[in-house]
Design a protein around this motif. Structure first.
Motif, PDB file in Angstrom:
ATOM      1  N   LYS A   1     -19.372  45.310 -67.974  1.00 22.88           N
ATOM      2  CA  LYS A   1     -20.132  45.964 -67.196  1.00 22.88           C
ATOM      3  C   LYS A   1     -21.466  45.065 -66.955  1.00 22.88           C
ATOM      4  O   LYS A   1     -21.917  45.069 -65.746  1.00 22.88           O
ATOM      5  CB  LYS A   1     -20.820  47.164 -68.140  1.00 22.88           C
ATOM      6  CG  LYS A   1     -21.553  48.028 -67.387  1.00 22.88           C
ATOM      7  CD  LYS A   1     -22.012  49.289 -68.264  1.00 22.88           C
ATOM      8  CE  LYS A   1     -23.163  50.063 -67.614  1.00 22.88           C
ATOM      9  NZ  LYS A   1     -23.892  50.959 -68.437  1.00 22.88           N
TER      10      LYS A   1
ATOM     11  N   TYR B   1     -15.929  46.772 -73.059  1.00 21.79           N
ATOM     12  CA  TYR B   1     -16.390  47.481 -71.858  1.00 21.79           C
ATOM     13  C   TYR B   1     -17.872  46.974 -71.486  1.00 21.79           C
ATOM     14  O   TYR B   1     -18.078  46.810 -70.476  1.00 21.79           O
ATOM     15  CB  TYR B   1     -16.345  48.969 -72.330  1.00 21.79           C
ATOM     16  CG  TYR B   1     -16.920  49.634 -71.328  1.00 21.79           C
ATOM     17  CD1 TYR B   1     -16.214  50.308 -70.028  1.00 21.79           C
ATOM     18  CD2 TYR B   1     -18.222  50.417 -71.485  1.00 21.79           C
ATOM     19  CE1 TYR B   1     -17.028  51.316 -69.055  1.00 21.79           C
ATOM     20  CE2 TYR B   1     -19.026  51.061 -70.612  1.00 21.79           C
ATOM     21  CZ  TYR B   1     -18.415  51.470 -69.632  1.00 21.79           C
ATOM     22  OH  TYR B   1     -19.022  52.281 -68.690  1.00 21.79           O
ATOM     23  N   ASN B   2     -18.607  46.684 -72.636  1.00 19.86           N
ATOM     24  CA  ASN B   2     -20.059  46.879 -72.206  1.00 19.86           C
ATOM     25  C   ASN B   2     -20.325  45.301 -71.667  1.00 19.86           C
ATOM     26  O   ASN B   2     -21.146  44.954 -70.792  1.00 19.86           O
ATOM     27  CB  ASN B   2     -20.914  46.957 -73.506  1.00 19.86           C
ATOM     28  CG  ASN B   2     -21.066  48.172 -74.194  1.00 19.86           C
ATOM     29  OD1 ASN B   2     -21.255  49.152 -73.052  1.00 19.86           O
ATOM     30  ND2 ASN B   2     -21.402  48.673 -75.195  1.00 19.86           N
TER      31      ASN B   2
END
Length: 140
Positions: free
Chosen positions: A58, A54-55
């Motif tokens: 992003k 996820y990070n």
């Protein structure tokens, strides 16, 4: 261009996880979601967490190295192809396809005349893909 070089071109410091995730995006044109990427990569990187995926995604989006698609209201999907193009989602099989933007819709000139600065355009189409239409599959 390798995933390593691609990351450098967007001023992203390469790491094993970042390279693997970008490589997956560049080589799988399926517009994967976080879970798909995690499932595919955790076999070769057992310590990879969903939070890291996820990070990392992003970060890619913030740097312009990937796009987040919200064509499906339930899941965010990601695209490593950042050239201007539209997306089509089949309502039967849920596959997302890259499609070229029709020339007359890609012009941002009316916005420029009004003083707007267009930085992004998102075009999503939904319907039945040729494969499902050929099979006679319709969303009932």
């Amino acid at each position: 261009m390798t995933a390593y070089e691609y990351l450098l071109s967007y001023h992203i410091k390469p790491s094993v996880q970042r390279i693997a995730i970008m490589d997956y995006l560049l080589n799988h044109k399926t517009h994967p979601c976080i879970d798909e990427i995690h499932t595919a990569l955790c076999k070769e990187i057992p310590t990879l967490s969903k939070t890291t995926v996820y990070n990392t995604l992003k970060l890619f989006v913030e740097h312009g190295a990937a796009k987040m698609l919200t064509i499906d209201e339930k899941n965010a999907c990601f695209d490593g192809d950042v050239h201007p193009h539209a997306h089509f989602q089949c309502k039967v099989c849920n596959k997302i396809y890259d499609v070229e933007i029709p020339q007359n819709l890609s012009e941002a000139e009316p916005f420029r005349k009004e003083g707007f600065i267009v930085e992004e355009v998102h075009q999503y189409y939904k319907g039945i893909c040729p494969e499902c239409a050929e099979k006679g599959l319709m969303n009932n």
